[in-house]
Design an enzyme around this catalytic site. Structure first.
Site, PDB file in Angstrom:
ATOM      1  N   ASN A   1       7.113  -1.220   2.730  1.00 31.63           N
ATOM      2  CA  ASN A   1       7.076  -1.296   1.542  1.00 31.63           C
ATOM      3  C   ASN A   1       7.132   0.492   0.982  1.00 31.63           C
ATOM      4  O   ASN A   1       7.127   1.528   0.892  1.00 31.63           O
ATOM      5  CB  ASN A   1       5.405  -0.666   1.264  1.00 31.63           C
ATOM      6  CG  ASN A   1       5.031  -2.392   1.425  1.00 31.63           C
ATOM      7  OD1 ASN A   1       5.278  -3.367   0.687  1.00 31.63           O
ATOM      8  ND2 ASN A   1       3.652  -2.602   2.206  1.00 31.63           N
TER       9      ASN A   1
ATOM     10  N   TYR B   1      -5.308  -8.173  12.297  1.00 24.97           N
ATOM     11  CA  TYR B   1      -5.895  -8.059  11.072  1.00 24.97           C
ATOM     12  C   TYR B   1      -6.518  -8.502  10.160  1.00 24.97           C
ATOM     13  O   TYR B   1      -7.043  -8.497   8.997  1.00 24.97           O
ATOM     14  CB  TYR B   1      -4.880  -6.757  11.042  1.00 24.97           C
ATOM     15  CG  TYR B   1      -5.324  -6.098   9.127  1.00 24.97           C
ATOM     16  CD1 TYR B   1      -5.890  -5.606   8.211  1.00 24.97           C
ATOM     17  CD2 TYR B   1      -3.845  -4.920   8.943  1.00 24.97           C
ATOM     18  CE1 TYR B   1      -5.784  -5.547   7.144  1.00 24.97           C
ATOM     19  CE2 TYR B   1      -4.387  -4.084   7.578  1.00 24.97           C
ATOM     20  CZ  TYR B   1      -5.073  -4.822   6.953  1.00 24.97           C
ATOM     21  OH  TYR B   1      -5.757  -3.391   5.917  1.00 24.97           O
ATOM     22  N   SER B   2      -5.383  -9.701   9.220  1.00 30.44           N
ATOM     23  CA  SER B   2      -5.899 -10.066   8.063  1.00 30.44           C
ATOM     24  C   SER B   2      -6.705 -11.063   9.039  1.00 30.44           C
ATOM     25  O   SER B   2      -7.391 -11.358   7.975  1.00 30.44           O
ATOM     26  CB  SER B   2      -4.532 -10.592   7.850  1.00 30.44           C
ATOM     27  OG  SER B   2      -3.345 -10.211   7.659  1.00 30.44           O
TER      28      SER B   2
ATOM     29  N   MET C   1       1.193  -1.304   0.026  1.00 29.85           N
ATOM     30  CA  MET C   1      -0.064   0.547   0.351  1.00 29.85           C
ATOM     31  C   MET C   1       0.403   1.498   0.103  1.00 29.85           C
ATOM     32  O   MET C   1       0.847   2.283  -0.480  1.00 29.85           O
ATOM     33  CB  MET C   1      -0.769   0.127   1.051  1.00 29.85           C
ATOM     34  CG  MET C   1      -1.926  -1.398   0.916  1.00 29.85           C
ATOM     35  SD  MET C   1      -3.072  -1.440  -0.423  1.00 29.85           S
ATOM     36  CE  MET C   1      -4.503  -0.029  -0.075  1.00 29.85           C
TER      37      MET C   1
ATOM     38  N   LYS D   1       7.355  -0.155  16.526  1.00 28.70           N
ATOM     39  CA  LYS D   1       6.415  -1.081  15.775  1.00 28.70           C
ATOM     40  C   LYS D   1       7.918  -2.220  15.020  1.00 28.70           C
ATOM     41  O   LYS D   1       8.628  -1.370  14.006  1.00 28.70           O
ATOM     42  CB  LYS D   1       5.761  -1.396  15.082  1.00 28.70           C
ATOM     43  CG  LYS D   1       4.742  -2.234  13.961  1.00 28.70           C
ATOM     44  CD  LYS D   1       3.817  -2.479  13.073  1.00 28.70           C
ATOM     45  CE  LYS D   1       2.368  -4.010  13.505  1.00 28.70           C
ATOM     46  NZ  LYS D   1       1.414  -3.182  12.623  1.00 28.70           N
TER      47      LYS D   1
ATOM     48  N   GLY E   1      -1.444 -13.007   7.730  1.00 26.89           N
ATOM     49  CA  GLY E   1      -1.988 -13.376   7.909  1.00 26.89           C
ATOM     50  C   GLY E   1      -1.288 -14.509   8.407  1.00 26.89           C
ATOM     51  O   GLY E   1       0.046 -14.790   8.851  1.00 26.89           O
TER      52      GLY E   1
ATOM     53  N   SER F   1       7.653  -0.776   8.257  1.00 26.47           N
ATOM     54  CA  SER F   1       6.902  -1.050   6.365  1.00 26.47           C
ATOM     55  C   SER F   1       7.635  -1.827   6.109  1.00 26.47           C
ATOM     56  O   SER F   1       8.858  -0.874   5.591  1.00 26.47           O
ATOM     57  CB  SER F   1       5.779  -0.486   6.180  1.00 26.47           C
ATOM     58  OG  SER F   1       5.344  -0.609   5.213  1.00 26.47           O
TER      59      SER F   1
ATOM     60  N   THR G   1       4.597  -7.149   8.694  1.00 26.97           N
ATOM     61  CA  THR G   1       4.448  -8.221   7.678  1.00 26.97           C
ATOM     62  C   THR G   1       5.915  -8.567   7.205  1.00 26.97           C
ATOM     63  O   THR G   1       6.910  -7.637   7.291  1.00 26.97           O
ATOM     64  CB  THR G   1       3.949  -7.762   6.430  1.00 26.97           C
ATOM     65  OG1 THR G   1       4.541  -6.689   6.230  1.00 26.97           O
ATOM     66  CG2 THR G   1       2.480  -7.023   6.563  1.00 26.97           C
TER      67      THR G   1
END
EC number: 1.3.5.2
Length: 341
Positions: free
Chosen positions: A176, A317-318, A112, A216, A267, A174, A246
Site C-alpha cells: 500500500n 492479526y486477521s 491503510m 518482513k 486472513g 506492504s 499481505t
C-alpha cells in the site's frame, strides 16, 4: 464473550470497529482487566534471536500502529507484541474507506497506507507502557519519501527506536506504499540491508547492546526470488525474517463482496501461499536465521503447520479479529502438542 462482542463490533464499519477495539483493549490493559477476563495460554517459553519469549505466538504489526495498547495486548496472552508500522513523520494514510471485511472467507483487505502518528509519538507510548516482555517495533518509510531515499527514513526510525525495542522489523513488503516492495530485490535490497547493518553496529557500540533486525517480506514472490532474499539476509547479517505480509492475489475471494477492492489481502486465503514461502525460506536458510511466520493463521493447527514448515515463532492479526483471544490459546496448545524433534 468475544463472540458477542464481535457481533456488535461487526455492525460498525471496519475502521470504526478497529479503533473502538483498540481503545477498549488499551483501557483494559491500563486497568489490568484483560488478564482477568481472558483465560491465559499455557506457558511455552522459547528463545529466538537471543530473546526469551513467554510463548511463540505474537501479535503481528498493523493492529496497534502507534503503541496505544501494548499492555492490553500483552495481558491477552501474546508471547510477544509487535507495534507499528511507524514512519519518521506522522501521516494520515490512504483515503477512506480503506479497510474491508470478507467474513465469508475469514479475510480482510486493507489499503491503510502506513497511517500513524509518527515515531516520536510511538516512543511516548512505549515509555508509558508497563510491559516488560518482548516488544517488536516495525518501521517503514513515509509515503512522500521517494523510494530512492527510503534508506534515510529507515535509518531515522532505527536510530530513534533502537533502545526501546527488543527487536526491530524493517517493513519492505506492504503493498500500500508505492514502490516499497521494490526494496525486496537486487541492489535496492542490498543497499538497504548494508546501511541497516552498518548503522546497527554503530548503535550497538553507542548503547552497549545489539538489537536484532528482522525483515518482513511479501508472499507474492517466486521460489527463486525468495531464495535470493534469503541469501541477501544471511550475507548482510540480519537476525530474522518475517514471512509474510499481505498478498495482492485474490484467489478464492474474487466473487465475494469487497473481494475486488485494492490493497493487501490477509486472513485464511493467504495461509497456503505464506506457508509455502516459509518452507522455501527454511530450505534456503538452513537454520542460520529464524523465521517468524505470519499469514492466514485462523485456527490453532495453522500455527503448528507454520512451525512444522520451519518457523520458530508465529504472529496473528486477521485471525485475532475473527476469533479473539481464544486463538492465542489454541495456537499455543497446538504448538505444544507437536511431536518433539
Amino acid at each position: 464473550m468475544y463472540t458477542l462482542a464481535r457481533q456488535l463490533l461487526f455492525k460498525l464499519s471496519p475502521e470504526t470497529s478497529h479503533d473502538l477495539s483498540l481503545d477498549l483493549i488499551g483501557a483494559g490493559g491500563r486497568l489490568g482487566l484483560n488478564g482477568m477476563l481472558c483465560k491465559q495460554p499455557a506457558a511455552l517459553p522459547v528463545s529466538v534471536m537471543g530473546l526469551n519469549f513467554a510463548n511463540p505466538v505474537g501479535l503481528a504489526a498493523g493492529l496497534d500502529k502507534n503503541g496505544a495498547a501494548i499492555d492490553g495486548f500483552a495481558q491477552l496472552g501474546f508471547g510477544f507484541v509487535e507495534i507499528g508500522t511507524v514512519t519518521p513523520r506522522p501521516q494520515p494514510g490512504n483515503p477512506k474507506p480503506r479497510l474491508f471485511r470478507l467474513p465469508e472467507a475469514t479475510a480482510i483487505i486493507n489499503r491503510m497506507g502506513f497511517n500513524n502518528l509518527g515515531v516520536d509519538h510511538l516512543l511516548e507510548r512505549v515509555r508509558a507502557a508497563r510491559y516488560n516482555g518482548v516488544l517488536g517495533i516495525n518501521i517503514g518509510k513515509n509515503f512522500d519519501t521517494p523510494v530512492e531515499r527510503a534508506v534515510d527514513d529507515y535509518l531515522i526510525c532505527l536510530d530513534k527506536v533502537y533502545t526501546a525495542a527488543s527487536y526491530i522489523t524493517v517493513n519492505v513488503s506492504s503493498p500500500n506504499t508505492p514502490g516499497l516492495r521494490s526494496l525486496q530485490f537486487g541492489d535496492s535490497l542490498k543497499q538497504l540491508l548494508d546501511a541497516l547493518a552498518e548503522r546497527r553496529e554503530q548503535l550497538a557500540v553507542t548503547h552497549g547492546k545489539r538489537v536484532p533486525l528482522a525483515i518482513k517480506i511479501a508472499p507474492d514472490m517466486s521460489d527463486e526470488e525468495t531464495a535470493l532474499v534469503a541469501a541477501a539476509l544471511m550475507a548482510s547479517g540480519m537476525d530474522a525474517v518475517i514471512a509474510t505480509n499481505t498478498t495482492l492475489g485474490r484467489e478464492g475471494v474474487e466473487a465475494l463482496p469487497h473481494g475486488g477492492e485494492a490493497g493487501g489481502l490477509s486472513g485464511a486465503p493467504v495461509l497456503a501461499k505464506s506457508t509455502h514461502i516459509v518452507k522455501v525460506l527454511a530450505g534456503e536458510l538452513g537454520g542460520k536465521l529464524p523465521i517468524i511466520a505470519a499469514g492466514g493463521i485462523t485456527e490453532g493447527r495453522h500455527a503448528a503447520e507454520k512451525i512444522a514448515a520451519g518457523a520458530s515463532l508465529v504472529q496473528i492479526y486477521s485471525g485475532f479479529i475473527y476469533k479473539g483471544p481464544a486463538l492465542i490459546r489454541e495456537a499455543v496448545d497446538a504448538i505444544a502438542a507437536m511431536p518433539r524433534v
